[in-house]
Design a protein around this motif. Structure first.
Motif, PDB file in Angstrom:
ATOM      1  N   GLN A 498      83.466  49.642 -37.083  1.00 42.02           N
ATOM      2  CA  GLN A 498      83.395  50.102 -35.693  1.00 42.02           C
ATOM      3  C   GLN A 498      82.756  49.023 -34.828  1.00 42.02           C
ATOM      4  OE1 GLN A 498      84.828  52.934 -34.876  1.00 42.02           O
ATOM      5  NE2 GLN A 498      85.191  53.644 -36.975  1.00 42.02           N
ATOM      6  N   HIS A 499      82.955  49.147 -33.520  1.00 41.97           N
ATOM      7  CA  HIS A 499      82.318  48.188 -32.606  1.00 41.97           C
ATOM      8  C   HIS A 499      81.956  48.896 -31.311  1.00 41.97           C
ATOM      9  CE1 HIS A 499      86.197  47.961 -30.519  1.00 41.97           C
ATOM     10  NE2 HIS A 499      86.741  47.907 -31.730  1.00 41.97           N
ATOM     11  N   GLY A 500      81.148  48.234 -30.501  1.00 45.95           N
ATOM     12  CA  GLY A 500      80.673  48.848 -29.258  1.00 45.95           C
ATOM     13  C   GLY A 500      79.162  48.799 -29.161  1.00 45.95           C
ATOM     14  N   GLY A 501      78.489  48.609 -30.317  1.00 41.03           N
ATOM     15  CA  GLY A 501      77.033  48.669 -30.348  1.00 41.03           C
ATOM     16  C   GLY A 501      76.356  47.314 -30.440  1.00 41.03           C
ATOM     17  N   VAL A 502      75.112  47.350 -30.940  1.00 38.21           N
ATOM     18  CA  VAL A 502      74.284  46.143 -30.992  1.00 38.21           C
ATOM     19  C   VAL A 502      74.070  45.727 -32.442  1.00 38.21           C
ATOM     20  CG1 VAL A 502      71.989  45.206 -30.503  1.00 38.21           C
ATOM     21  CG2 VAL A 502      73.095  46.702 -28.844  1.00 38.21           C
ATOM     22  N   SER A 503      74.705  44.620 -32.828  1.00 45.00           N
ATOM     23  CA  SER A 503      74.451  44.026 -34.144  1.00 45.00           C
ATOM     24  C   SER A 503      74.841  42.570 -34.058  1.00 45.00           C
ATOM     25  CB  SER A 503      75.276  44.730 -35.231  1.00 45.00           C
ATOM     26  OG  SER A 503      76.658  44.461 -35.029  1.00 45.00           O
ATOM     27  N   LEU A 504      74.344  41.775 -34.998  1.00 42.03           N
ATOM     28  CA  LEU A 504      74.740  40.364 -35.077  1.00 42.03           C
ATOM     29  C   LEU A 504      76.254  40.262 -35.213  1.00 42.03           C
ATOM     30  CD1 LEU A 504      71.963  39.462 -37.629  1.00 42.03           C
ATOM     31  CD2 LEU A 504      72.131  38.378 -35.382  1.00 42.03           C
ATOM     32  N   GLU A 505      76.824  41.137 -36.068  1.00 40.98           N
ATOM     33  CA  GLU A 505      78.260  41.067 -36.356  1.00 40.98           C
ATOM     34  C   GLU A 505      79.110  41.323 -35.123  1.00 40.98           C
ATOM     35  OE1 GLU A 505      76.420  42.514 -40.291  1.00 40.98           O
ATOM     36  OE2 GLU A 505      75.964  42.560 -38.161  1.00 40.98           O
ATOM     37  N   GLU A 506      78.662  42.227 -34.238  1.00 43.00           N
ATOM     38  CA  GLU A 506      79.456  42.568 -33.052  1.00 43.00           C
ATOM     39  C   GLU A 506      79.229  41.594 -31.903  1.00 43.00           C
ATOM     40  OE1 GLU A 506      79.286  47.319 -32.658  1.00 43.00           O
ATOM     41  OE2 GLU A 506      77.507  46.393 -33.508  1.00 43.00           O
TER      42      GLU A 506
END
Length: 517
Positions: A498-506
């Motif tokens: 999933q995407h849309g949030g806060v992470s290094l990967e996104e």
């Protein structure tokens, strides 16, 4: 563990007695014979780990023996030993898949090195990688307590990816677990860093990274010129680690000029981040200046239908109307193949933009299709699936054609994606957005420790759906779930991308410039 067993075939084997004694002292078992036909008979009755084969023998030659061995046991490593440096013999032997090639007179250390290279290679690489990572682990752990700028975070994330790719080839589950725990810890600290600094990046004169809305002006425009056509490829949802495994494939055609990390805006979702790249504006400004193009989460209809219009308006705003530009969006195999067929016609454009929507579809189909869930069960498998697609895709064909036609190549993405593992309960009204990694709406109820919240969307240049709307972003590997039908929902979405949030990967994503080889 049983000793390594070697078959050594040489018509002058008696002269090699000192070599054989040397190997036996090192705990290798050596069986000898004097001809190719004898070797074939022995191989029918005994199992060996490796064969040393003299090239120049009476009767069956070394090459003939090699072919017979390979017909019977294709995976048995054969080291060819020859007096001759004639090129055709080397080519024949290499073409027949020899494991190594030694020229007489050989010394015992050469033999030992060849054995280690062919039989111990994976173990030696594994041990070296593991010990190197153990040293680096302490350094990364220290860096994690001190890292405090967007540049340092990009460097640290690239370092974690480097070790993830190194460790993925060795079967050391313990090491991999340590790395996973470091990635988790890094994402916790990164969330704190974003919470503290993200809003400041929009203040005048504040030291901010290149982000989605500044990428075109800051990084792409300086690369454009009338002398050389440029192909800009935006692969939707391409993570940094996926780019690193695409890189060796592209390196066959292009040499890399520069590689930099930049930051996706929040939400790390296509409708926000990719529109920001093409418009050169934050979503709040897009809504204000281009109400005819912008759609909010709750609006009906496609959210990414006007990227070409946004790009055109940005080109005008930057005073680049002298550049000829063409925009293509590929969402299926058919349109991809059609663009490949007509690729030559793009040579007269200064800039050709291709948005390629495959990796994004892969992550969505992982959620919906059991077979893709099985194929992309973790990051390693997800990378492998993405590479397999890329090698056989129209996109790769386009890149090859672009190289032949002398195009400069720029490769980038709009945001990354993360494998979500843990649910976080959220409650909102029926106008709340549906994304699993961010929510916007009014009167949202949620667990404070799981989210980064912006009660005033204007502070981070996001649109307000209504007066009391706020935005919340999921941290680490969390995903939002509603209380009703909770268990079914959680089991359906856990371990999906999933995407849309806060992470290094996104958020930390690649921008790469190449020139044709």
């Amino acid at each position: 563990m049983s000793n390594i067993k070697i078959l050594w075939v040489d018509d002058e084997i008696d002269l090699l007695k000192p070599h054989i004694i040397f190997l036996e002292k090192k705990n290798y078992d050596v069986v000898t014979c004097k001809s190719g036909s004898e070797a074939i008979d022995i191989l029918d009755t005994e199992k060996f780990d490796i064969v040393f084969l003299d090239e120049n023998m009476p009767g069956l030659t070394g090459l003939e023996t090699l072919n017979e061995i390979k017909e019977k046991q294709d995976n048995l490593p054969v080291v060819m030993i020859t007096k001759s440096e004639e090129e055709y013999i080397m080519e024949e032997a290499i073409g027949s898949k020899i494991a190594d090639y030694l020229i007489k007179p050989v010394n015992p250390n050469q033999i030992l090195l060849s054995l280690k290279k062919n039989l111990d290679h994976s173990r030696l690489v594994s041990e070296k990688t593991t010990s190197n990572y153990q040293q680096e682990f302490r350094k990364i752990a220290m860096d994690l307590t001190m890292v405090n700028s967007f540049e340092e975070w990009a460097t640290l994330y690239q370092k974690l990816i480097y070790w993830e790719l190194q460790l993925e080839d060795i079967e050391d589950a313990g090491m991999f677990e340590i790395l996973e725990s470091q990635k988790t810890e890094a994402n916790i600290q990164f969330g704190k860093f974003i919470e503290k600094n993200y809003a400041k990046w929009f203040e005048p004169y504040y030291d901010a990274p290149v982000m989605s809305h500044t990428l075109f002006k800051e990084k792409i425009v300086p690369e454009l010129n009338k002398e050389q056509p440029t192909l800009l490829v935006v692969v939707d949802n391409l993570r940094y680690d996926q780019w690193k495994v695409f890189e060796p494939i592209i390196n066959g055609y292009y040499k890399k000029d520069k590689e930099e990390a930049f930051y996706s805006i929040l939400p790390t979702a296509t409708q926000y981040a990719r529109n920001a790249i093409f418009s050169g504006l934050m979503p709040g400004d897009m809504e204000k200046l281009f109400p005819q193009f912008w759609k909010n989460d709750t609006d009906e209809g496609g959210k990414n239908l006007h990227e070409a219009d946004f790009l055109e308006s940005q080109i005008k705003r930057l005073g680049l109307t002298h550049l000829t530009c063409e925009f293509h969006k590929i969402t299926n195999l058919k349109t991809g193949k059609k663009l490949v067929e007509n690729f030559k016609s793009l040579k007269n454009n200064d800039l050709t933009v291709v948005v390629y929507n495959f990796v994004d579809m892969l992550s969505h189909s992982k959620t919906e299709m059991e077979v893709v869930k099985e194929l992309a069960s973790n990051d390693k498998a997800y990378r492998s699936l993405a590479v397999s697609w890329f090698k056989n895709s129209p996109l790769f064909e386009m890149i090859q054609k672009a190289q032949q036609l002398g195009f400069k190549l720029i490769l980038t993405t709009d945001h990354g994606t993360i494998n979500v593992k843990n649910p976080s309960k959220v409650i909102g009204d029926r106008d709340t957005s549906l994304n699993l990694r961010y929510k916007t709406g009014r009167s949202l109820t949620y667990d404070n420790k799981d989210v980064i919240e912006f009660k005033n969307p204007k502070e981070v240049h996001l649109p307000s759906i209504n007066m009391s709307s706020s935005f919340i972003f999921a941290k680490t590997d969390l995903f939002f779930a509603y209380p009703n039908n909770y268990n079914h929902y959680v089991s359906y979405y856990r371990n999906t991308y999933q995407h849309g949030g806060v992470s290094l990967e996104e958020m930390i994503i690649p921008f790469v410039v190449f020139n044709p080889k």
